[in-house]
Design a protein around this motif. Structure first.
Motif, short mmCIF file in Angstrom:
data_model
loop_
_atom_site.label_atom_id
_atom_site.label_comp_id
_atom_site.label_asym_id
_atom_site.label_seq_id
_atom_site.Cartn_x
_atom_site.Cartn_y
_atom_site.Cartn_z
N VAL A 114 0.85 -1.20 0.00
CA VAL A 114 0.00 0.00 0.00
C VAL A 114 0.88 1.24 0.00
CG1 VAL A 114 -1.92 -1.15 1.17
CG2 VAL A 114 -0.16 0.01 2.51
N SER A 115 0.32 2.35 -0.43
CA SER A 115 1.11 3.58 -0.52
C SER A 115 0.48 4.74 0.26
CB SER A 115 1.26 3.99 -1.98
OG SER A 115 0.00 4.17 -2.60
N GLU A 116 -0.66 4.53 0.86
CA GLU A 116 -1.37 5.62 1.53
C GLU A 116 -0.66 6.02 2.82
OE1 GLU A 116 -5.79 6.66 3.40
OE2 GLU A 116 -5.42 4.75 2.39
N ALA A 117 -0.36 7.31 2.95
CA ALA A 117 0.29 7.82 4.16
C ALA A 117 -0.60 7.60 5.37
CB ALA A 117 0.60 9.31 4.00
N GLY A 118 0.01 7.21 6.47
CA GLY A 118 -0.74 6.98 7.70
C GLY A 118 -1.21 5.56 7.89
N SER A 119 -1.06 4.72 6.86
CA SER A 119 -1.41 3.31 7.01
C SER A 119 -0.49 2.68 8.05
CB SER A 119 -1.25 2.56 5.68
OG SER A 119 -2.12 3.09 4.70
N THR A 120 -0.99 1.74 8.81
CA THR A 120 -0.18 1.12 9.86
C THR A 120 -0.35 -0.39 9.88
OG1 THR A 120 -1.91 1.38 11.54
CG2 THR A 120 -0.27 3.16 11.35
N TYR A 121 0.66 -1.05 10.44
CA TYR A 121 0.62 -2.48 10.68
C TYR A 121 1.27 -2.72 12.03
CZ TYR A 121 2.13 -7.39 10.42
OH TYR A 121 2.36 -8.72 10.70
N GLU A 122 0.59 -3.47 12.90
CA GLU A 122 1.10 -3.70 14.25
C GLU A 122 1.38 -5.19 14.49
OE1 GLU A 122 -1.47 -2.23 17.27
OE2 GLU A 122 -1.15 -0.11 16.76
N TYR A 123 2.39 -5.42 15.30
CA TYR A 123 2.70 -6.79 15.70
C TYR A 123 3.32 -6.75 17.08
CZ TYR A 123 4.29 -11.65 15.51
OH TYR A 123 4.49 -12.99 15.77
N THR A 124 2.83 -7.58 17.98
CA THR A 124 3.39 -7.68 19.32
C THR A 124 4.29 -8.91 19.40
OG1 THR A 124 1.46 -6.60 20.33
CG2 THR A 124 2.90 -7.89 21.79
N PHE A 125 5.54 -8.69 19.73
CA PHE A 125 6.54 -9.76 19.78
C PHE A 125 6.49 -10.42 21.16
CE2 PHE A 125 7.87 -7.21 16.27
CZ PHE A 125 8.49 -8.09 15.38
N GLU A 126 6.01 -11.67 21.20
CA GLU A 126 5.89 -12.42 22.45
C GLU A 126 7.11 -13.31 22.66
OE1 GLU A 126 3.72 -11.44 24.35
OE2 GLU A 126 2.02 -10.70 23.19
N GLU A 127 7.06 -14.11 23.73
CA GLU A 127 8.18 -14.98 24.07
C GLU A 127 8.55 -15.92 22.92
OE1 GLU A 127 10.15 -15.09 26.59
OE2 GLU A 127 9.19 -13.66 27.95
N GLY A 128 7.54 -16.40 22.20
CA GLY A 128 7.80 -17.31 21.10
C GLY A 128 8.51 -16.67 19.93
N ASP A 129 8.58 -15.33 19.91
CA ASP A 129 9.25 -14.61 18.82
C ASP A 129 10.67 -14.19 19.20
OD1 ASP A 129 6.89 -14.60 17.17
OD2 ASP A 129 6.09 -13.01 18.46
N ALA A 130 11.14 -14.63 20.37
CA ALA A 130 12.48 -14.24 20.81
C ALA A 130 13.52 -14.67 19.79
CB ALA A 130 12.78 -14.86 22.17
N GLY A 131 14.52 -13.81 19.61
CA GLY A 131 15.57 -14.09 18.63
C GLY A 131 15.59 -13.01 17.57
N ILE A 132 16.00 -13.37 16.37
CA ILE A 132 16.12 -12.41 15.27
C ILE A 132 15.03 -12.65 14.23
CG2 ILE A 132 17.60 -11.55 13.41
CD1 ILE A 132 18.76 -10.91 16.10
N THR A 133 14.30 -11.60 13.90
CA THR A 133 13.32 -11.63 12.81
C THR A 133 13.82 -10.73 11.69
OG1 THR A 133 11.38 -12.12 14.17
CG2 THR A 133 10.99 -10.99 12.08
N LYS A 134 13.88 -11.27 10.49
CA LYS A 134 14.29 -10.49 9.32
C LYS A 134 13.08 -10.31 8.41
CE LYS A 134 18.89 -12.62 9.48
NZ LYS A 134 19.87 -13.47 8.76
N TYR A 135 12.93 -9.10 7.85
CA TYR A 135 11.78 -8.84 7.00
C TYR A 135 12.17 -7.92 5.85
CZ TYR A 135 11.28 -4.35 9.49
OH TYR A 135 11.50 -3.11 10.03
N HIS A 136 11.24 -7.71 4.93
CA HIS A 136 11.52 -6.88 3.76
C HIS A 136 10.23 -6.34 3.18
CE1 HIS A 136 10.74 -11.00 2.38
NE2 HIS A 136 10.19 -10.43 1.30
N CYS A 137 10.37 -5.39 2.28
CA CYS A 137 9.26 -4.91 1.45
C CYS A 137 9.34 -5.69 0.15
CB CYS A 137 9.39 -3.41 1.20
SG CYS A 137 8.32 -2.78 -0.14
N VAL A 138 8.29 -6.45 -0.19
CA VAL A 138 8.35 -7.32 -1.36
C VAL A 138 8.66 -6.56 -2.65
CG1 VAL A 138 7.02 -8.91 -2.80
CG2 VAL A 138 6.89 -9.08 -0.30
N PRO A 139 7.98 -5.43 -2.96
CA PRO A 139 8.27 -4.75 -4.22
C PRO A 139 9.69 -4.15 -4.30
CG PRO A 139 6.13 -4.07 -3.36
CD PRO A 139 6.84 -4.81 -2.26
N HIS A 140 10.29 -3.86 -3.14
CA HIS A 140 11.57 -3.15 -3.16
C HIS A 140 12.68 -3.91 -2.44
CE1 HIS A 140 8.44 0.15 -3.42
NE2 HIS A 140 9.07 0.21 -4.58
#
Length: 207
Positions: A114-140
């Protein structure tokens, strides 16, 4: 004992004192290293910077920040957070359509770009997410729009020299203590030098 001998002895003492102070100061600087998460080269050469945000329950990352040849960066690109922290990715509206998709670690997926300014995405990192998470923007992804999140205290780390850039690594308590000790040692050395200059000392008597 001659004045010349006194002057030379005093100069030698002061030289040694200055040298000792310099070594102490250098040792303090060299020891003032910090630990940052080891993202395994995922963020090497990309824009966006790194921030240690542990201690915060909510963190915001910009999507479409300036970098990587356009508005094609996450800012900060790398973060270190505690478990239980909620991360909000907020779109700037720049650089075209973006999204947040994990390639390793927590199951991040903001959906279609999406390109609309002000759009948001939230995620709460719990105990099961401990460690390193790597992510990217698919188009770029190929243009360097990458990000990473280190979660919790049990993550691989690398030592850094506390260099510049947008990152703001925290100085460990041990380094702070060493700095105080180094300062005290320098003051004590200069005090001894003053005492020696004022009251003299033992010199070799020459004929």
């Amino acid at each position: 004992m001659t004045d010349g001998n006194v002057d030379m002895s005093r100069r030698a003492f002061l030289g040694a004192a200055a040298g000792g102070a310099a070594v102490a100061a250098t040792s303090g600087t060299a020891a003032a290293q910090t630990e940052e998460p080891d993202f395994g080269g995922h963020l090497d050469g990309i824009d966006g910077g790194y921030e240690d945000l542990r201690g915060q329950s909510e963190v915001t990352i910009e999507v479409g920040a300036e970098g990587n040849g356009g508005a094609l960066a996450f800012s900060p690109a790398g973060v270190w957070i505690d478990t239980g922290t909620t991360v909000t990715w907020e779109w700037t509206g720049e650089g075209g359509g973006h999204n947040v998709v994990a390639s390793e670690g927590a199951s991040l997926d903001s959906g279609a770009a999406v390109s609309e300014a002000g759009s948001t995405y939230e995620y709460t990192f719990e105990e099961g997410d401990a460690g390193i998470t790597k992510y990217h923007c698919v188009p770029h992804e190929a243009l360097g729009m990458l990000g990473a999140v280190a979660v919790g205290g049990d993550v691989p780390t690398v030592s850094t020299g506390g260099g510049g850039g947008p990152s703001r690594p925290q100085v460990p308590d041990s380094a702070k203590s060493l700095g105080v000790a180094t300062t005290f040692a320098m003051i004590a050395t200069l005090g001894l030098a003053y005492f020696f200059m004022k009251y003299g000392g033992d010199y070799d008597v020459q004929d």
